[in-house]
Design an enzyme around this catalytic site. Structure first.
Site, PDB file in Angstrom:
ATOM      1  N   ASP A  93       0.730  -1.165   0.054  1.00 53.97           N
ATOM      2  CA  ASP A  93       0.033   0.100   0.004  1.00 53.97           C
ATOM      3  C   ASP A  93       0.746   1.094   0.062  1.00 53.97           C
ATOM      4  OD1 ASP A  93      -2.238   1.489   0.243  1.00 53.97           O
ATOM      5  OD2 ASP A  93      -3.186   0.302   1.711  1.00 53.97           O
TER       6      ASP A  93
ATOM      7  N   ASP B 200     -10.733   2.046  -3.310  1.00 50.39           N
ATOM      8  CA  ASP B 200     -11.180   0.926  -2.622  1.00 50.39           C
ATOM      9  C   ASP B 200     -12.589   0.616  -2.935  1.00 50.39           C
ATOM     10  OD1 ASP B 200      -8.644   0.838  -1.253  1.00 50.39           O
ATOM     11  OD2 ASP B 200      -9.585   1.031   0.744  1.00 50.39           O
TER      12      ASP B 200
END
Ligand SMILES: *[C@@H]1O[C@H](CO)[C@@H](O)[C@H](O)[C@H]1NC(C)=O
Ligand SMILES: *[C@@H]1O[C@H](CO)[C@@H](O)[C@H](O)[C@H]1NC(C)=O
Ligand SMILES: *[C@@H]1O[C@H](CO)[C@@H](O)[C@H](O)[C@H]1NC(C)=O
Ligand SMILES: *[C@@H]1O[C@H](CO)[C@@H](O)[C@H](O)[C@H]1NC(C)=O
Ligand SMILES: *[C@@H]1O[C@H](CO)[C@@H](O)[C@H](O)[C@H]1NC(C)=O
Length: 434
Positions: free
Chosen positions: A157, A218
């Site tokens: 990430d 997301d």
């Protein structure tokens, strides 16, 4: 026409993929984040907290309920697994309360069952959930730690780092993973932090250093979320599509089929649109309690076969009609292809009339198999046909030449019965194709 274009396109997409031999078809498995987030209160919620039990439960389901044989082999930990402190040697360590056996125990658990273990890290000072991140000085240490633990995939990430650090860190982690000697699939969130588009994102470079990458935000457990993600990828298909190929995939994020937000029709839509996109198929759901309807969609062998086509060409949206019907298309190996008719309507099943000729199929007669209804038809390119598309639903067609007896292209990893046998089809050609 499409087929000629596709072969040209696949010839141009040369093999500049990350050279670790992994993920020649879009990876499949299970990933904790969307459903389980950062639930770390194991006293309050023992069944669902981020702990070794959760991942072992999912591994049991994958290996015992027919998922593994279909290709769902990765079991991926997301954020919130780590201890807040590194150990004395500066290495990451799992929270000992929730992962008493450490990550190596989980890796062995997966490998014993023919599965693979994925883990999560973050290029930056902290993970998005506030756990220790991988700063530039820790890249080689963390790669080595993951390799020693027996990890098979890393999602990296990008919270708490700036563009300069990311531009240095993501390629360096790729090198560091390679240097461990252990093949580790590499998922890069980098482009999502750069807005997903050139000139900030260099898709050529991404394909050389990552096996998959998150381009966009997301996914959440709602139809709105699925639709907005799908629309972003198809709107930008000419930019992101050519970046995809064996070993290198655009990742529109997890499948939320089997959760709370999607109807059965919307679940089929996510599955079909993700398969056309050649997207990784990571479910984030509870495999212990999943409904039989959701399971049937996720385990549909033909849609998996379309997703896992070895040619690895990402499909595209061909048409957006005023009626609210979109048409999507993906070229598949051996002169076959898939078509999706998707409805944006909210009122009623819509009868959409078209012909294969109008969709640029010009080779005469085709055999057409409707993946979710299991109806078959032989269609001339010039003949009109009608598909009835439910609101927010899809009709997914697999199209091949009629005469050629071939088996549907199975995932190379599978040895069971082929997904699709022409013998079955020859008996059952209905007069119309609705
Ligand atoms: C590392 O990279 C080299 C050269 O690109 C490749 O041949 C090798 O298989 C890679 N090894 C791993 C473990 O990824
Ligand atoms: C990025 O972060 C590094 C380290 O914290 C800092 O030295 C550098 O100036 C930052 N660069 C930008 C463009 O903000
Ligand atoms: C993108 O990356 C490739 C491969 O690393 C490189 O050759 C090319 O110059 C880069 N393009 C841009 C615009 O930076
Ligand atoms: C695909 O179609 C082209 C053109 O019709 C033909 O030349 C080629 O042999 C076909 N390939 C296969 C694998 O059937
Ligand atoms: C069919 O091909 C023509 C010519 O390449 C193109 O202009 C048209 O958009 C295509 N139609 C569809 C539905 O893809």
């Amino acid at each position: 026409m499409h087929l000629a274009v596709a072969f040209l396109a696949s010839a141009l997409v040369c093999t500049l993929a990350l050279d670790n031999g992994l993920m020649r078809t879009p990876p499949m498995g299970w990933l904790a984040w969307e459903r389980y987030r950062c639930d770390i209160d194991c006293e309050l919620d023992p069944k669902n907290c981020i702990s070794e039990n959760l991942f072992m439960d999912m591994a049991d389901r994958l290996s015992e309920d027919g998922w593994r044989e279909l290709g769902y082999v990765y079991v991926n930990i997301d954020d919130c697994w780590a201890s807040m402190d590194r150990d004395k040697q500066g290495r990451l360590q799992a929270d000992p309360k929730r992962f008493p056996g450490g990550i190596p125990k989980l890796a062995r658990y997966m490998h014993d069952r023919g599965l693979k273990l994925g883990i999560y890290g973050d290029m930056g000072t902290h993970t998005c959930g506030g756990y220790p991140g991988t700063t530039l000085d820790k890249i080689e240490t963390d790669a080595q730690t993951f390799a020693e633990w027996g990890v098979d995939m890393l999602k990296l990430d990008g919270c708490y780092s700036n563009a300069t650090e990311q531009a240095e860190g993501y390629p360096r982690m790729s090198k560091a993973l390679n240097a461990t000697g252990r093949p580790i699939g590499y998922s890069c969130s980098w482009p999502a932090y750069q807005g997903g588009l050139p000139p900030k994102v260099n898709y050529t470079q991404l394909g050389e250093i990552c096996n998959l990458w998150r381009n966009y935000g997301d996914i959440q457990d709602s139809w709105d979320s699925v639709l907005s993600i799908s629309d972003w990828f198809y709107k930008n298909q000419d930019v992101v599509g050519p970046a995809a190929g064996p070993g290198r995939w655009n990742d529109p994020d997890m499948l939320i089929i089997g959760d709370f937000g999607l109807s059965m029709d919307q679940s089929r839509s996510q599955m079909a649109l993700w398969a056309i996109m050649a997207a990784p198929l990571f479910m984030s759901n509870d495999l212990r309690t999943i409904s039989s309807g959701a399971r049937a969609i996720l385990q549909n062998k033909m849609v998996i076969g379309i997703s896992q086509d070895p040619m690895g060409v990402q499909g595209k949206r061909l048409l957006m009609k005023k009626s609210g019907i979109d048409v999507y298309w993906r070229p598949l190996s051996e002169n076959t292809s898939a078509l999706v008719f998707f409805s944006r309507r909210n009122d009623m099943p819509y009868r959409y009339q078209t012909s294969l000729g109008k969709l640029n199929y010009t080779a005469g007669t085709y055999k057409v198999f409707s993946v979710f209804t299991e109806k078959v038809a032989t269609l001339k390119d010039t003949s009109d046909f009608v598909v009835s598309v439910n609101p927010t639903g899809v009709v997914l067609l697999y199209v091949s030449a009629p005469a050629k007896h071939r088996q549907f292209h199975a995932n190379a990893k599978l040895h069971g019965p082929a997904y699709f046998r022409h013998d079955d089809l020859d008996n059952a050609i209905p007069p119309s194709f609705l």
